[in-house]
Design an enzyme around this catalytic site. Structure first.
Site, mmCIF file in Angstrom:
data_model
loop_
_atom_site.group_PDB
_atom_site.id
_atom_site.type_symbol
_atom_site.label_atom_id
_atom_site.label_comp_id
_atom_site.label_asym_id
_atom_site.label_seq_id
_atom_site.Cartn_x
_atom_site.Cartn_y
_atom_site.Cartn_z
ATOM 1 C CG HIS A 56 -2.827 8.429 -13.287
ATOM 2 N ND1 HIS A 56 -3.627 9.465 -13.685
ATOM 3 C CD2 HIS A 56 -3.669 7.482 -12.796
ATOM 4 C CE1 HIS A 56 -4.890 9.162 -13.446
ATOM 5 N NE2 HIS A 56 -4.947 7.965 -12.909
ATOM 6 N NE ARG A 90 -8.459 10.903 -17.334
ATOM 7 C CZ ARG A 90 -7.722 9.828 -17.542
ATOM 8 N NH1 ARG A 90 -7.758 9.223 -18.708
ATOM 9 N NH2 ARG A 90 -6.957 9.347 -16.588
#
Lengths: 553, 228
Positions: free
Chosen positions: A318, A338
């Site tokens: 990740h 994000r």
């Protein structure tokens, strides 16, 4: 509260923030992604993978940490186990108590089967609860299962098995409604429409979330449903071997009580493997977002029983694991940060990658920025990372957005004196997901008759890289399919006598390959983080220890 | 490891150890050589398995937290709670009423709450536990769902309630009632499910499934992306 040198770098991030709010980096083409991945993604580092020397996938590559366990020695001696004494006799045994296992158990029960769910820790202790961002389903008018299909195939580098992706994207809207009917609280707009967000590699806004506690919300409800349906479940009881019958069909499992070492023999007409991932193997020394029990047990058992595995030469790192403070090193900073607008920024305050590329691409870009270009920020403990500029979110979406959308992240960093509304987070890739697994068909069946798999331990649907929001979808789509199919199979199955002959053959194979003495005992069951104390055991006693320690960094 | 230069004194189930500053309660136990089986789950603050109580050598007041998230401090007394029994009502979520009467029928003891607020003080997520319990009593299901949403179901509220109530399970019932009965319907979701069932995407899907890698890749690289 950051140390002074990190605060200095934050001033540079703040100085460029106004300009960056107007700046959108272009996405990379497939041709541009390939060299980036080859040069900087951990999957491509020579010498970190090894060819399997035994078993159904002999000759194929997998990380050496996983290869050790797949080639491991059994924890049990078949000659010392009385299979004539059966403790539980039922239609469907589900191994694993996370999202996929709980779902399979509920569906098998509803399909009329008698069910036992066995799990290593508590019911619900699984990677599902740590999934924060959301669940993908193409249900908005400008979206379609076809676009979801294309995004998923592209994210997986077009290696995904098409039938599995079709099942994933076509079942998705139904899964969202099924979960709501069970009582899951989705984030919605006042008119009832779903509040949906974008995600890395997704071409439409199709991420359904429950604040940033999506997986927790899904698991709370499923766990409650397992209890309400009266499904028998054994906690702290991992499987240590599958049982087959004379024809090689799945016929049950041997469980061990983690606290007492008592063995339990379960006879079942079908078995659903739902044991999750492998993050606690700390592949290549990476920290992990995974829960305590993510040690690839199901892969090991299924492999030993003859099941094919697929795409085990690719792991998901990740992009945004926490780097500071050290107490939360490697823990997940959700991709939702994000999707809400936060950019990835280097020590000088510059963007270096469009932050909603697929995860493998973003992870490789962060590694390049830190290791290749020296533009990372070092912590006092010697870790390096880049900034995830969370304060941008409130500027883009209005004050209060961070508090409303990311309460778990605010809480997690707030505990250590960092206010993510005002200051960015320092991040670096962390071991997150097993892209491949036991090869399944669209009904969850594997190459071993009567053995099904669902969720992270299954393989094929995500190709070589999973997209955000497709794992919490996978567990329900294939949990439901595997639960139903296992119940159906159990109606026709007539298993023969229980047998551990496959384990005897496996051990013989290890000896012939000269591996028995050098491989650990597996499945691992739990990582060993206890600080090693002085070793005073005589060698004779060490050989008889039931648990061989596997060295972890 | 500059941050590890200092050591702090802690007491694990009464026994003295010195551990590096900066460890969490969980990693401090492991540093002392304990291998935890119960009382450890996600190790990231989401699962509630490592709910713990602690106090200090010269301060008997109990504090509450998650062992994987709380940093050790000088003179802490540490322990892990392996298991705590708690009542859970059994129900069929399809056959309930989203009302206060329903909550009361399944959890009749909630009327015994006398407002001591111990549940609120014991919540490691800092939720307003007593307040959502009073919302539950009043039948305000939505408020319970909103206020209890970040609950990790560690059970510390139930462990500490002098009346034996189980706020975390009451809240779960209310959230399920809200999701099932009270949340407004998503019409676009219903429409899409109907379209998929009617086979609207089947022909195009078959085409995509048969498409060669090169064509699929071109289609992927050219796809239009909705702004985030």
């Amino acid at each position: 509260m950051y140390p002074a040198h990190m605060e200095e770098s934050i001033r540079k991030v703040e100085a460029t923030r106004g300009r960056r709010l107007q700046e959108t980096l272009r996405r990379l083409s497939s041709d541009e992604k390939e060299p980036l991945l080859r040069e900087h993604h951990p999957d491509f580092i020579a010498g970190k993978m090894r060819q399997l020397a035994v078993g159904p996938n002999k000759g194929e590559y997998t990380p050496s940490e996983l290869a050790d366990l797949l080639e491991g020695n059994s924890r049990i001696d078949p000659d010392k186990i009385d299979l004539g004494r059966v403790d539980h006799d039922l239609d469907v045994l589900v191994i694993g108590g996370g999202g996929a296992g709980a779902t399979a158990a509920v569906l098998a029960k509803q399909s009329g089967a008698t069910v036992l769910l066995a799990t290593k820790l508590r019911l619900g202790d699984a990677n599902t609860v740590g999934a924060q961002a959301g669940t993908q389903a193409a249900d908005r008018p400008n979206d379609s299962p076809l676009m979801h299909y294309l995004d998923t195939m592209g994210g997986g580098h077009f290696d995904n098995i098409p039938e599995l992706v079709e099942a994933l994207v076509k079942d998705a809207p139904e899964v969202i409604r099924w979960l709501e009917t069970l009582g899951v609280n989705w984030d919605k707009n006042p008119d009832g429409s779903m509040h949906e967000l974008s995600g890395g590699g997704a071409s439409r806004l199709r991420l359904h979330s429950a604040r940033d506690y999506t997986g927790l919300e899904e698991m709370r409800v499923l766990r409650d449903e397992v209890r309400n349906q009266g499904i028998r479940h054994l906690e702290f009881s991992p499987a240590v071997e599958l049982l087959l019958d004379g024809r090689g069909h799945a016929a049950g499992a041997v469980l061990v009580n983690l606290e007492t070492n008592e063995l339990t023999v379960v006879r079942a007409k079908a078995v659903v493997m739902a044991t999750g991932g492998a993050g606690r193997l700390h592949i290549q020394g990476f920290p992990t977002t995974n829960h305590y029990g993510a040690t690839a047990d199901g892969l090991v058992l299924a492999y030993r029983a003859g099941a094919q595995i697929i795409f085990l030469d690719t792991m998901q790192y990740h992009p945004t694991g926490a780097v500071y403070p050290m107490q939360i090193l490697g823990q997940l900073v959700t991709e939702k940060v994000r999707t809400l607008g936060a950019q990835l920024v280097n020590a000088e305050g510059g963007q270096f990658i469009m932050s909603l590329e697929p995860r493998d691409v973003v992870a490789a870009a962060i590694i390049r920025e830190c290791q290749g270009r020296g533009k990372g920020i070092a912590t006092p403990a010697g870790q390096v990372g880049v900034w995830l500029d969370s304060p941008m979110i409130d500027m883009i979406r209005g004050e209060g957005s961070i508090a409303r959308e990311l309460p778990a992240m605010v809480r997690q960093f707030g505990r250590f004196g960092i206010d993510i509304v005002k200051e960015p987070m320092l991040v670096y890739p962390t071991l997150h997901y097993q892209n491949g697994g036991i090869r399944i068909s669209a009904d969850g069946s594997t190459s071993v008759a009567g053995l099904y798999a669902a969720g992270e331990c299954g393989g094929g649907v995500h190709g070589r890289n999973r997209l955000i929001g497709n794992s919490t979808l996978d567990i329900f789509v294939f949990g439901r399919r595997a639960g139903k199919a296992a119940a159906e199979w159990s109606r026709k199955a007539a298993p023969g006598a229980l047998s551990l002959d496959h384990v005897r053959r496996w051990q013989k194979g290890l000896e012939q390959a000269g591996l028995a003495g050098s491989r650990p005992v597996s499945p691992l069951l739990l990582p060993d983080y206890a600080r090693p104390m002085a070793d005073f055991l005589p060698d004779s006693a060490r050989r008889s220890l039931p648990v061989q320690r596997v060295k972890l960094t | 490891m500059a941050e590890l230069a200092h050591m702090v004194d802690v007491y694990v189930m009464g026994r003295h150890y010195r551990v590096p500053q900066g460890l969490t309660i969980l990693t401090a136990l492991e540093y002392c050589g304990y291998r935890v089986v119960r009382g450890c789950g996600c190790r990231a603050g989401f699962c509630g398995a490592c709910a713990t109580v602690y106090n200090f050598r010269n301060d008997a007041q109990l504090r509450y937290d998650l062992a994987c998230q709380k940093t050790v401090e000088q003179d802490m007394y540490l322990v892990q709670i392996p298991f705590f029994p708690a009542l859970k009502a059994i129900y069929d979520v399809d056959r309930l009423e989203p009302s206060g009467e329903q909550v009361l029928a399944l959890y009749p003891d909630i009327v015994k709450c006398y407002g001591c607020n111990t549940c609120t003080k014991s919540c490691p997520q800092e939720l307003e536990t007593m307040w959502f319990m009073s919302d539950a009593l009043r039948g305000d299901i939505r408020q319970v769902a909103v206020k209890s949403f970040d609950c990790v179901m560690c059970g510390l509220c139930a462990a500490r309630c002098p009346q034996g109530l189980v706020p975390y399970n009451v809240a779960l019932l209310c959230r399920r009632l809200y999701g099932h009965y009270l949340a407004p319907v998503s019409q676009h979701l219903e429409d899409r499910i109907a379209e998929i069932r009617a086979g609207k995407f089947d022909a195009e899907m078959d085409k995509l499934k048969k498409m060669g890698r090169g064509d699929l890749r071109r289609l992927y690289d050219q796809r239009e992306i909705e702004p985030a």
